[in-house]
Design a protein around this motif. Structure first.
Motif, mmCIF file in Angstrom:
data_model
loop_
_atom_site.group_PDB
_atom_site.id
_atom_site.type_symbol
_atom_site.label_atom_id
_atom_site.label_comp_id
_atom_site.label_asym_id
_atom_site.label_seq_id
_atom_site.Cartn_x
_atom_site.Cartn_y
_atom_site.Cartn_z
ATOM 1 N N SER A 207 0.826 -1.211 0.000
ATOM 2 C CA SER A 207 0.000 0.000 0.000
ATOM 3 C C SER A 207 0.855 1.254 0.000
ATOM 4 N N MET A 208 1.945 1.244 0.776
ATOM 5 C CA MET A 208 2.810 2.421 0.831
ATOM 6 C C MET A 208 3.540 2.637 -0.494
ATOM 7 N N TRP A 209 3.874 1.555 -1.176
ATOM 8 C CA TRP A 209 4.493 1.708 -2.495
ATOM 9 C C TRP A 209 3.507 2.385 -3.454
ATOM 10 N N LYS A 210 2.264 1.930 -3.463
ATOM 11 C CA LYS A 210 1.249 2.535 -4.330
ATOM 12 C C LYS A 210 1.023 3.996 -3.964
ATOM 13 N N PHE A 211 0.995 4.258 -2.670
ATOM 14 C CA PHE A 211 0.802 5.631 -2.201
ATOM 15 C C PHE A 211 1.924 6.531 -2.707
#
Length: 413
Positions: free
Chosen positions: A346-350
Motif C-alpha cells: 500500500s505504501m508503495w502505491k501511495f
C-alpha cells in the motif's frame, strides 16, 4: 474573437446581463400579481456572475439586495425560497461578502427560515446558510469586530436546529455548522450562550455521524474535522475529544468509501500526540484494518473510490506516525507484524501517486522513526521500528522513482 482578454462569448453574456439588469428584471421582480414570474426571476438572478454584478452601479446593487430581502419574506413559498437561494449566492459576491450589514440581514432571514412550514424553503435556507458561513469564515479577520456574540450564537443555533430537520436539510446545515465551530473567536468561548451552542453542536454532530443518509455522514465528518482545528476549543477542553474520536472510528467502517475517506481525514486533524490519549494505538490499528478490508468490502458502486481510500489511509498513517512515541510502537507492534505485506504494498502505491507536499509528511514520519531508533530501546522495539522504516521508505522510493533514476543513491538507502 476576443476583446481585452475576454472571450467574445463572455463579452456578449456580460452585455446581455447589463441590459437585463438596467430595468426589465426589476419590473418582473416587483410584480406582485405574478408570483411565478417573481420566482423565476429570482432563479434567473441566481445565475448572475459575480463580475457582472460588480459592474452595475452601487445604487442598483442596493436595490436588488433590498428587493430580494423583501421577497425572502413573501407569502408565497416558491418566491421566498427562490429569493433565499439567490441571497445565498450573493453572499459570496466580493462587494457583499465583506459587508457586515448585508450578511446580518441575510442571517436574520435564514434564522427565521428554520421555522418555515415549507420543506423546500428550509432546504434552500440551509444551503444558503452554508454560503453565509463561508463568507464569514473567509473574511473573519476583516469582520471580526463587526460580529457580536449574540449574532454568532443565533446563526449557530439555526444550524443546530436545521440539523434536526430532513436529511437533505441536514446535509447542507452540517457544513455551515463546521465552519462556525471552527470560527468561534477565543473571546466568545467562555460565554454561557456559547457553551450552550458548543454543547448542542456536539450532540447533533454525533447524531449526524450515525446518519444512514451518506451525504449527511460525509459532511458531518468534515464538520467535526473543521471543529477540531479550532485550537481554542481544544486547548480549553470545551469538547469531548475521546467521544468524538470514537464516533469517527465507527464511521470508518461505513459501507460508503467516500465517508470512510472523510472519517480518516477527521481522525488525523489533531496536531498533538497528547490529544489522542489512549486512542492513538486504536486509531492506528483501525487504519490498518481498514487497509486490509478495502478489497473485501468493495462493491461495484465503490470501485471508483477504492484507490482514493487506500491513498488517504496511507497518508493518515503517515500523519499519525509523525506523532508516534516508543510506547505507541509497542502497542501497535502486533498490528504491524500481521499486516506487514499489505502495508509495504500500500505504501508503495501511495508513494507512486503522491505529491511533493505529502511526501514531506512521509519524510517527517521517517525522521521520527529514525530518532526513536536512536533512543535506548529493546531489541523487539528496534525490530518493529526497522519494519516501520521499511514500510514508509517504500513510499519515498516509489515517489522518487517516478522522476529520478538515481533515487536510491540520493536517498542513501
Amino acid at each position: 474573437m476576443e476583446g481585452k482578454g475576454m472571450p467574445f462569448y463572455d463579452l456578449e453574456m456580460s452585455a446581455l446581463w447589463t441590459n437585463i439588469l438596467k430595468g426589465p428584471i426589476i419590473q418582473c421582480l416587483t410584480n406582485e400579481d405574478l408570483k411565478t414570474l417573481q420566482s423565476v426571476c429570482c432563479d434567473c438572478l441566481s445565475t448572475l456572475p459575480a463580475e457582472d454584478f460588480e459592474l452595475i452601479p452601487p445604487r442598483q446593487q442596493i436595490l436588488y439586495v433590498t428587493i430580494l430581502l423583501g421577497l425572502a419574506d413573501d407569502s408565497n413559498p416558491n418566491v421566498r425560497g427562490a429569493a433565499i437561494r439567490c441571497l445565498g449566492l450573493f453572499c459570496v459576491f466580493p462587494s457583499l461578502t465583506q459587508d457586515p450589514s448585508f450578511l446580518n440581514d441575510v442571517a436574520v432571514i435564514l434564522i427565521k427560515a428554520v421555522e418555515d412550514s415549507n420543506i423546500s424553503v428550509r432546504l434552500k435556507a440551509s444551503w444558503s446558510l452554508g454560503n453565509l458561513s463561508d463568507a464569514l469564515f473567509l473574511n473573519r479577520d476583516q469582520l471580526g469586530k463587526e460580529i457580536s456574540p449574540q449574532f454568532f450564537h443565533s446563526v449557530g443555533m439555526a444550524c443546530v436546529k436545521f440539523l434536526k430537520d430532513n436529511d437533505r436539510v441536514k446535509a447542507n446545515a452540517v457544513r455551515a455548522l463546521g465552519n462556525f465551530l471552527n470560527y468561534i473567536p477565543k473571546e466568545f468561548i467562555d460565554l454561557p450562550m456559547m457553551q450552550e451552542f458548543i454543547n448542542e453542536s456536539c450532540q447533533v454532530l454525533k447524531s449526524a455521524l450515525r446518519a444512514t443518509f451518506m451525504k449527511v455522514c460525509w459532511n458531518s465528518c468534515y464538520a467535526v474535522r473543521n471543529m477540531m482545528k479550532n485550537v481554542y476549543l481544544i486547548e480549553q477542553g470545551k469538547i469531548d475529544l475521546e467521544d468524538l474520536l470514537n464516533c469517527l472510528l465507527k464511521v470508518l467502517k461505513s459501507p460508503n468509501f467516500k465517508v470512510r475517506i472523510s472519517a480518516s481525514q477527521a481522525l488525523t486533524s489533531l496536531t498533538s500526540r497528547a490529544l489522542y490519549g489512549s486512542l492513538y494505538a486504536i486509531i492506528w490499528q483501525n487504519f490498518v484494518s481498514a487497509l486490509r478490508s478495502i478489497s473485501a468490502d468493495v462493491n461495484f458502486k465503490e470501485v471508483k473510490h477504492q484507490e482514493n481510500l487506500r491513498y488517504q489511509l496511507c497518508f493518515s498513517l503517515c500523519q499519525l506516525t509523525v506523532l508516534i512515541t516508543l510506547e505507541d510502537v509497542s502497542l501497535i507492534a502486533q498490528s504491524i507484524l500481521e499486516s506487514r505485506e499489505i502495508l509495504l504494498t500500500s505504501m508503495w502505491k501511495f508513494g507512486s501517486q503522491s505529491t511533493e507536499e505529502k511526501n514531506v509528511v512521509v519524510s517527517t514520519a521517517v525522521e521520527k522513526l529514525i530518532f526513536l531508533k536512536k533512543e535506548d530501546t529493546s531489541s523487539d522495539i528496534e525490530s518493529i521500528l526497522t519494519t516501520l522504516l521499511d514500510i514508509f521508505n517504500q513510499s519515498i522510493i516509489a515517489f522518487y522513482e517516478k522522476t529520478d533514476t538515481d533515487f536510491v543513491e540520493k536517498l542513501n538507502l
